[in-house]
Design an enzyme around this catalytic site. Structure first.
Site, PDB file in Angstrom:
ATOM      1  CB  CYS A   1      -8.848 -16.986  16.365  1.00 45.26           C
ATOM      2  SG  CYS A   1      -7.259 -16.170  16.329  1.00 45.26           S
TER       3      CYS A   1
ATOM      4  NE  ARG B   1      -3.865   0.671   0.887  1.00 48.13           N
ATOM      5  CZ  ARG B   1      -5.058   0.810   0.320  1.00 48.13           C
ATOM      6  NH1 ARG B   1      -5.289   1.798  -0.525  1.00 48.13           N
ATOM      7  NH2 ARG B   1      -6.011  -0.057   0.553  1.00 48.13           N
TER       8      ARG B   1
ATOM      9  CG  ASN C   1      -3.884  -9.289  11.609  1.00 49.86           C
ATOM     10  OD1 ASN C   1      -3.604  -9.347  10.418  1.00 49.86           O
ATOM     11  ND2 ASN C   1      -4.548 -10.231  12.228  1.00 49.86           N
TER      12      ASN C   1
END
Lengths: 423, 423
Positions: free
Chosen positions: A42, A21, A279
């Site tokens: 998860c 990005r 993350n």
């Protein structure tokens, strides 16, 4: 310029995506030793439970998506055997060498099997498939789960949903890896109601007539590769990084379950492997690898887990943890309605807050209940990020309307009670 | 020492209770002009809706409780006609004079009837009873609600639940008293789906074939008594107080819906009558009246309302409000899953965040959805109390577990998007 990322699950793909990005011209290659990328590990307990139908439903994006949409090259089945920082290259198990300019190590963690022979684990999609198959084909009736961390308790619930009798063995005196006797008592009582047998201070010795044993005895960071390359580890055993996710080796970043992070309350480095944190760390590593300046402040230590229908959430320090850290700490626990008392969906919720006696600084909290638990623990987590005082916290302008909260939110009631104990 | 409190609903009884807690020797007298004390007026729509069976269920404590448990004397039907600060006494309508040492004015607010003849209102238990009786006996089919503030929209939902066709007339261009075109569009669309007709920029002129008209055109602070006693009002028209709830007259405090409060984002005095704020202000007034030092920082402007099943929450400033206040503001709105995408209870939720472009300071937020909306807006509200930057906010350690939240909470996703627009 080529960015190589080792690991294609949470942190690795966050890093790659963020770098892309910010820099359209970067060549980005992700090396994943397994066959699956970008899946929500998860979610595996909920596949076992039956609500998530196929493990594939847990895959967020496939390699094609990354290639096509983000121009990120992904190679699965590509196991890195060594990192050679002097030559800025990684060597694959196959012998192939790949040169990098920037490297992100996102090698994750692996389950401690704890030496229980024949035990299943629940760490990968493969694990989940095997366990599901076993349940369907062998129809076990009695299961032992080894470990009462969040994966152990999620597993216990999933197995109960499949009709099994479940016993959970925990070698410490606490559930959820949290030194907190009060929390352990509350969770223990709830497990009892759900007919899950909790055995604390109990090493599983293979005894008992269990048809199924699942090990959830904890995780260890995958640091061999990094360590072999001269990358420093911290006292926690995970890779040491600064707030830019830089390791001690120039050009090499680490992020996710293989790396340490700072605890915002204690200021110390800790290792708490969680998808959400992974993350975030990946995102920061990716930004810095792409030449931008981003920083990850750290974690409050927030976690939430569903235990047989009950939401159990904690953040910051428990009273015991705070005292161990040297704080002169006090705590208060209340039970209150989670919505207006007279509103028909109102249920009891438990809130505990911990603070430093003299300064009044909030140090941690626990919330248990049926609903709104994540929201309430998040308010505490945000307060911790700001070193908020109980005195400020008790007057926070929290949303009030009968269907959603009582006029004094349980958080504020608890803070008021706690305030009385402060010096 | 005698503390007299004028008003026996939220702020008044909070003040009295807090004062008693801090000073066992104080004589405390609460004067309430109505017959009911300590009731949750915010629950009235849910009594109308049918889920709360009797209006008495909304009464928190009765006068006996206060007398017995808190040694607080309560007189209902005791209307104060005048305050004489020079003599430190209040005069009742009956002519009786009562001397005070400290006085808390908690006279509340009253509905603007807006000159609609024959219109019902929903401000007191009596109002609710009358309206319920009308619904049961006359069985109206078509209702007009005047005003699209939160009471108007709650009323609309309650009447829909009773099977009526409902039209809501709003004289401004916005719903929920919030200058926010985006929010109005979202709420308008939802009302349409629920078959509630929303008429914006529309004055109700008594026309149309409505069998029932309910006025919810807004509130005005009850300040006549205070004004007559030389107590200063602020620019909002409500009683001016400092953060200790002191008025300009020595020994006289004001709290609740009759008084102003500071807005934490703008720093300006505002008037936002809400039960939760009233209780907080009352608590602070009571503590100070009892000789302790307590302060109320102010409000973030948080509110939540259920609109035909949808939770609609706001805090701080909308983009339009921020620009009016002189901020160079930007905003971002996203739609995301409120839990892990693959989790079966996952539903869409909308999050909007507003920030100052140059500094990156968070200025406000909006959350709409089925669940977890209160929790998410509360995180924004806490951030506003701390003048948090978007850059810090986007890395908050929010709870993650598939049944409760996605790995990137919608709040964080929105903050990431907003970050791109900052200078």
């Amino acid at each position: 310029m080529r960015l190589v990322v080792i690991g294609g699950v949470a942190a690795g793909l966050s890093a790659a995506s963020r770098a892309r990005r910010l820099d359209r011209s970067l060549e980005i290659l992700v090396l994943e030793k397994g066959q699956h990328i970008s899946y929500a590990a998860c979610g595996l307990p909920y596949y076992l439970e039956g609500h998530v139908r196929r493990p594939e439903d847990l895959v967020v994006h496939n390699a094609d998506f990354f290639r096509r949409e983000r121009e990120i090259e992904i190679r699965t089945g590509a196991e890195v055997a060594a990192i050679a920082p002097m030559r800025r290259e990684v060597q694959l198990r196959s012998g192939e060498r790949i040169v990098y300019d920037k490297l992100v190590v996102a090698t994750g963690a692996q389950p401690v099997t704890g030496g229980v022979p024949g035990a299943f684990t629940l760490h990968t999609i493969e694990d989940a498939r095997k366990l599901r198959e076993f349940l369907d084909q062998k129809r076990p009736r009695r299961a032992a789960v080894v470990g009462a961390g969040y994966i152990g308790l999620e597993l216990a619930e999933a197995l109960r949903s499949n009709g099994l009798d479940v016993a959970v063995y925990e070698s410490s005196e606490n559930v959820l890896n949290r030194h907190d006797a009060g929390l352990t008592a509350l969770v223990g009582k709830h497990l009892e109601r759900c007919r899950v047998e909790l055995k604390l201070n109990a090493r599983f010795d293979g005894g008992g007539s269990y048809d199924l044993v699942v090990s959830a005895a904890g995780l260890l960071p995958n640091v061999m590769l990094a360590f072999g390359a001269g990358i420093e580890l911290g006292a926690t055993g995970a890779i040491r990084v600064n707030e830019r996710m830089e390791t001690n080796v120039a050009g090499i970043y680490a992020a996710g379950d293989c790396a340490e992070m700072r605890h915002l309350v204690t200021g110390r480095m800790v290792w708490v492997p969680l998808g959400s944190t992974a993350n975030k760390m990946g995102r920061v590593a990716g930004a810095n690898a792409a030449g931008k300046r981003a920083r990850f402040q750290g974690i409050a230590g927030t976690s939430i887990v569903r235990v047989c229908g009950l939401a159990v959430a904690t953040t910051g320090l428990s009273l015991e943890m705070a005292r161990r850290e040297g704080f002169d700490a006090v705590s208060e626990r209340i039970e209150a309605h989670d919505r207006a008392r007279y509103f028909w969906t109102s249920r009891p919720t438990t809130v505990e807050l911990v603070a430093e006696r003299r300064s009044g600084r909030l140090l941690g909290g626990t919330v248990l209940g049926d609903a709104d638990v994540a929201g309430r623990i998040n308010v505490v987590a945000s307060a911790l990020a700001h070193r908020m005082l109980v005195d400020e916290f008790q007057y926070l302008d929290l949303a009030y309307s009968p269907p959603y909260a009582p006029v004094w939110d349980p958080l504020l009631v608890c803070a008021q009670q706690l305030e009385k104990k402060l010096g």
